[in-house]
Design a protein around this motif. Structure first.
Motif, PDB file in Angstrom:
ATOM      1  N   LEU A  72       0.810  -1.223   0.000  1.00 11.89           N
ATOM      2  CA  LEU A  72       0.000   0.000   0.000  1.00 11.89           C
ATOM      3  C   LEU A  72       0.843   1.273   0.000  1.00 11.89           C
ATOM      4  O   LEU A  72       0.311   2.362   0.243  1.00 11.89           O
ATOM      5  CB  LEU A  72      -0.926   0.001   1.230  1.00 11.89           C
ATOM      6  N   MET A  73       2.146   1.147  -0.286  1.00  9.75           N
ATOM      7  CA  MET A  73       3.054   2.282  -0.161  1.00  9.75           C
ATOM      8  C   MET A  73       2.611   3.518  -0.952  1.00  9.75           C
ATOM      9  O   MET A  73       2.593   4.630  -0.405  1.00  9.75           O
ATOM     10  CB  MET A  73       4.474   1.866  -0.571  1.00  9.75           C
ATOM     11  N   PRO A  74       2.221   3.401  -2.238  1.00 12.75           N
ATOM     12  CA  PRO A  74       1.792   4.618  -2.956  1.00 12.75           C
ATOM     13  C   PRO A  74       0.559   5.283  -2.332  1.00 12.75           C
ATOM     14  O   PRO A  74       0.502   6.506  -2.203  1.00 12.75           O
ATOM     15  CB  PRO A  74       1.493   4.106  -4.375  1.00 12.75           C
ATOM     16  N   LEU A  75      -0.414   4.473  -1.906  1.00 15.66           N
ATOM     17  CA  LEU A  75      -1.628   5.012  -1.301  1.00 15.66           C
ATOM     18  C   LEU A  75      -1.319   5.672   0.039  1.00 15.66           C
ATOM     19  O   LEU A  75      -1.808   6.771   0.335  1.00 15.66           O
ATOM     20  CB  LEU A  75      -2.658   3.900  -1.117  1.00 15.66           C
ATOM     21  N   ILE A  76      -0.481   5.024   0.841  1.00 15.40           N
ATOM     22  CA  ILE A  76      -0.154   5.574   2.162  1.00 15.40           C
ATOM     23  C   ILE A  76       0.594   6.894   2.022  1.00 15.40           C
ATOM     24  O   ILE A  76       0.340   7.857   2.754  1.00 15.40           O
ATOM     25  CB  ILE A  76       0.669   4.557   2.973  1.00 15.40           C
ATOM     26  N   GLY A  77       1.523   6.964   1.073  1.00 16.24           N
ATOM     27  CA  GLY A  77       2.258   8.206   0.863  1.00 16.24           C
ATOM     28  C   GLY A  77       1.347   9.345   0.474  1.00 16.24           C
ATOM     29  O   GLY A  77       1.467  10.474   0.984  1.00 16.24           O
ATOM     30  N   SER A  78       0.413   9.070  -0.425  1.00 14.47           N
ATOM     31  CA  SER A  78      -0.530  10.099  -0.842  1.00 14.47           C
ATOM     32  C   SER A  78      -1.434  10.521   0.313  1.00 14.47           C
ATOM     33  O   SER A  78      -1.708  11.712   0.502  1.00 14.47           O
ATOM     34  CB  SER A  78      -1.369   9.573  -2.014  1.00 14.47           C
ATOM     35  N   LEU A  79      -1.897   9.550   1.106  1.00 17.37           N
ATOM     36  CA  LEU A  79      -2.726   9.873   2.269  1.00 17.37           C
ATOM     37  C   LEU A  79      -1.987  10.811   3.226  1.00 17.37           C
ATOM     38  O   LEU A  79      -2.552  11.788   3.730  1.00 17.37           O
ATOM     39  CB  LEU A  79      -3.093   8.593   3.023  1.00 17.37           C
ATOM     40  N   ARG A  82      -1.790  14.355   1.616  1.00 17.80           N
ATOM     41  CA  ARG A  82      -3.020  15.006   1.161  1.00 17.80           C
ATOM     42  C   ARG A  82      -4.049  15.224   2.265  1.00 17.80           C
ATOM     43  O   ARG A  82      -4.880  16.124   2.157  1.00 17.80           O
ATOM     44  CB  ARG A  82      -3.661  14.182   0.025  1.00 17.80           C
ATOM     45  N   LEU A  83      -4.027  14.406   3.305  1.00 11.98           N
ATOM     46  CA  LEU A  83      -5.020  14.527   4.371  1.00 11.98           C
ATOM     47  C   LEU A  83      -4.412  15.219   5.591  1.00 11.98           C
ATOM     48  O   LEU A  83      -3.195  15.393   5.687  1.00 11.98           O
ATOM     49  CB  LEU A  83      -5.551  13.144   4.754  1.00 11.98           C
ATOM     50  N   PRO A 206      -0.932  23.113   2.110  1.00 11.44           N
ATOM     51  CA  PRO A 206      -2.399  23.072   2.116  1.00 11.44           C
ATOM     52  C   PRO A 206      -2.906  21.631   2.194  1.00 11.44           C
ATOM     53  O   PRO A 206      -2.340  20.730   1.584  1.00 11.44           O
ATOM     54  CB  PRO A 206      -2.775  23.712   0.766  1.00 11.44           C
ATOM     55  N   VAL A 207      -3.951  21.413   2.985  1.00 10.86           N
ATOM     56  CA  VAL A 207      -4.555  20.096   3.121  1.00 10.86           C
ATOM     57  C   VAL A 207      -5.691  19.965   2.119  1.00 10.86           C
ATOM     58  O   VAL A 207      -6.522  20.864   1.979  1.00 10.86           O
ATOM     59  CB  VAL A 207      -5.090  19.885   4.557  1.00 10.86           C
ATOM     60  N   THR A 208      -5.722  18.837   1.417  1.00  6.22           N
ATOM     61  CA  THR A 208      -6.801  18.583   0.466  1.00  6.22           C
ATOM     62  C   THR A 208      -7.276  17.156   0.636  1.00  6.22           C
ATOM     63  O   THR A 208      -6.505  16.283   1.020  1.00  6.22           O
ATOM     64  CB  THR A 208      -6.327  18.792  -0.987  1.00  6.22           C
ATOM     65  N   ARG A 370       7.115  15.431   1.922  1.00  3.41           N
ATOM     66  CA  ARG A 370       7.878  14.687   2.931  1.00  3.41           C
ATOM     67  C   ARG A 370       7.177  13.387   3.330  1.00  3.41           C
ATOM     68  O   ARG A 370       7.830  12.384   3.626  1.00  3.41           O
ATOM     69  CB  ARG A 370       8.114  15.551   4.160  1.00  3.41           C
ATOM     70  N   GLY A 371       5.851  13.397   3.361  1.00  4.17           N
ATOM     71  CA  GLY A 371       5.133  12.181   3.731  1.00  4.17           C
ATOM     72  C   GLY A 371       5.430  11.042   2.776  1.00  4.17           C
ATOM     73  O   GLY A 371       5.705   9.916   3.202  1.00  4.17           O
ATOM     74  N   ARG A 372       5.409  11.330   1.482  1.00  5.01           N
ATOM     75  CA  ARG A 372       5.685  10.282   0.506  1.00  5.01           C
ATOM     76  C   ARG A 372       7.126   9.792   0.592  1.00  5.01           C
ATOM     77  O   ARG A 372       7.399   8.603   0.434  1.00  5.01           O
ATOM     78  CB  ARG A 372       5.375  10.803  -0.903  1.00  5.01           C
ATOM     79  N   VAL A 373       8.053  10.705   0.853  1.00  2.00           N
ATOM     80  CA  VAL A 373       9.458  10.307   0.983  1.00  2.00           C
ATOM     81  C   VAL A 373       9.640   9.393   2.194  1.00  2.00           C
ATOM     82  O   VAL A 373      10.299   8.350   2.115  1.00  2.00           O
ATOM     83  CB  VAL A 373      10.363  11.547   1.097  1.00  2.00           C
ATOM     84  N   MET A 374       9.052   9.767   3.334  1.00  5.87           N
ATOM     85  CA  MET A 374       9.184   8.947   4.538  1.00  5.87           C
ATOM     86  C   MET A 374       8.515   7.584   4.372  1.00  5.87           C
ATOM     87  O   MET A 374       9.048   6.558   4.794  1.00  5.87           O
ATOM     88  CB  MET A 374       8.566   9.679   5.734  1.00  5.87           C
ATOM     89  N   VAL A 375       7.348   7.566   3.757  1.00  4.28           N
ATOM     90  CA  VAL A 375       6.660   6.292   3.528  1.00  4.28           C
ATOM     91  C   VAL A 375       7.494   5.398   2.616  1.00  4.28           C
ATOM     92  O   VAL A 375       7.585   4.189   2.819  1.00  4.28           O
ATOM     93  CB  VAL A 375       5.260   6.535   2.933  1.00  4.28           C
ATOM     94  N   THR A 376       8.136   5.991   1.604  1.00  2.00           N
ATOM     95  CA  THR A 376       9.001   5.223   0.716  1.00  2.00           C
ATOM     96  C   THR A 376      10.169   4.627   1.492  1.00  2.00           C
ATOM     97  O   THR A 376      10.519   3.453   1.320  1.00  2.00           O
ATOM     98  CB  THR A 376       9.539   6.114  -0.415  1.00  2.00           C
ATOM     99  N   ALA A 377      10.781   5.425   2.374  1.00  2.00           N
ATOM    100  CA  ALA A 377      11.895   4.924   3.181  1.00  2.00           C
ATOM    101  C   ALA A 377      11.439   3.790   4.088  1.00  2.00           C
ATOM    102  O   ALA A 377      12.122   2.761   4.216  1.00  2.00           O
ATOM    103  CB  ALA A 377      12.494   6.057   4.001  1.00  2.00           C
TER     104      ALA A 377
END
Length: 435
Positions: A72-79, A82-83, A206-208, A370-377
């Motif tokens: 679920l890495m791509p979804l978690i990074g986006s979450l 974005r949220l 900004p949060v979307t 940063r969220g996507r980078v950390m989730v990727t790591a």
């Protein structure tokens, strides 16, 4: 001249915890949830083994725990980007109580399948929530306090393993698995309360609520490609975790090589834990305390690390080599007393490399990505560590315990040397000195 807190990590940590209530709440929330997780995992391992008698099925628990974060890495990074990160973490903490109820039912019914399903759901919650403290940390502490804050937060995994696994076994033995699961549920509830009380914003972007997984993933890989520092640190994380599977041989060394009892296994794991806890603080001392600016344009192609923080690349690279050298020394050890310092030295390297790499990624990544980078790591760490663990068994059969240890040790040292040579060639930002 450096201030006293910068010279004394304990003083600096106490000053940070006293002076920054938001970091204190984040630290306590992370400590509670991680320690509670180990309570549950110890009880779950015992339950599955006693019900099935299968060591292989027990080992499967680690795969069930790590797979959601990879798949679920791509979804978690986006979450995460974005949220609202605060609400997302609170929701995950509270949602984790549901699969704990499932585990409670599984234990009472004696159902291993229900236990595995409950663990999988719990792992999804953990995969979403675990990277959030690392993502939001630069927004909660001042740049000059970020290294000590990250070292402290990063050492929680090892310290909670020592505390949670030990206490979890005692609680389960004394009061049963029901008490263990109730304590874990209480830890999640307390974590949610602490996170809700943090006042500083978890994001400056900004949060979307609009999810753009494919677009977000493409933006992430462009950022990694165009930012050499981020790319280099992700490669370093990957190398560390590809070699990490050799840690699974520690019990075998204790029993077969050193002729120790189960207590010897505990001593080697204790040495591992102490090294992992101390490593981040030692690494932080070696890189100094001068903070680089946080964030950079993904289009510049240059590292944001400035001045003496060139050492932020060199020290974690050297730490990977220390990990390899520690396990090469373990392969030569003839007794438990020579194996203990070897294991401790190796995991000093692990702790320093892992946490300094995360700290570098935090500093090099703007808030909006940063969220996507950390989730990727985190995903790379989990997935590649699993691959490494699976590779150790056949390599040990083919090469023997000592041969497999030497192979992984040489790989770690070799990759560290190649990585350091390439890190030295990264473009210097304006104003960086040659020291």
């Amino acid at each position: 001249m450096s201030s006293v807190p910068s010279r004394l990590p304990g003083v600096a940590l106490l000053a940070l915890l006293r002076g920054n209530p938001d970091f204190r709440r984040l630290f306590l929330a992370s400590a509670l949830s991680l320690t509670g997780d180990w309570f549950t995992f110890v009880a779950l391992n015992a339950f599955v083994y006693h019900r099935t008698g299968s060591a292989g099925l027990t080992a499967l628990l680690f795969a069930v725990e790590s797979l959601p974060g990879i798949l679920l890495m791509p979804l978690i990074g986006s979450l995460t980007d974005r949220l609202d990160r605060r609400r997302l973490r609170i929701a995950c903490d509270l949602a984790a109580i549901v699969p704990l109820a499932g585990l409670l039912a599984a234990f009472h019914l004696g159902s291993v399948p229900l236990a595995l399903v409950s663990l999988a759901v719990l792992s999804v919650s953990a995969a979403v929530s675990s990277p959030i403290p690392e993502v939001v940390l630069p927004n909660l502490v001042a740049p000059d306090r970020l290294p000590i804050a990250q070292a402290t937060l990063g050492s929680l995994y090892s310290s909670s393993l020592l505390l949670g696994a030990g206490l979890g076994g005692l609680v389960t033995a004394a009061w049963g698995s029901t008490a263990t699961l109730l304590i874990d549920a209480a830890s999640f509830a307390a974590s949610a309360v602490l996170i809700a009380r943090i006042r500083r914003p978890f994001s400056t972007a900004p949060v979307t609520r609009r999810m753009r997984v494919r677009t977000d993933t493409s933006e992430l890989w462009r950022f990694i490609r165009d930012t050499p520092t981020v790319s280099a640190l992700l490669w370093l994380t990957a190398a560390l975790r590809l070699c990490y599977g050799i840690v699974g041989l520690l019990p075998v060394y204790a029993l077969e090589r050193f002729g120790a009892t189960d207590a010897g296994i505990g001593v080697l794991y204790l040495a591992q834990g102490v090294g992992s806890v101390l490593g981040p603080f030692l690494g932080r001392r070696l890189i100094g305390t001068s903070p680089p600016p946080i964030g950079t344009s993904p289009l510049t192609g240059t590292s944001p690390l400035t001045g003496p923080s060139r050492r932020r690349l060199l020290v974690p690279g050297c730490a990977l080599a220390v990990f390899g050298l520690g396990y090469l020394a373990l392969a030569q050890a003839g007794s438990l007393w020579s194996g203990i310092p070897a294991a401790m030295a190796g995991h000093l390297g692990v702790g320093a490399c892992a946490i300094l790499a995360i700290n570098g990624l935090q500093l090099a990544s703007p808030d909006h990505i940063r969220g996507r980078v950390m989730v990727t790591a985190f995903g790379l760490s989990s997935g590649l560590q699993g691959v490494s663990s699976l590779a150790v068994a056949p390599l040990t059969v083919a090469l023997g315990m000592t041969g497999a240890t030497r192979l992984f040790g040489v790989l770690a040292v070799g990759f560290a040397l190649v990585w350091l040579l390439n890190a030295l060639r990264l473009p210097k930002p304006p104003g960086e000195s040659d020291r």
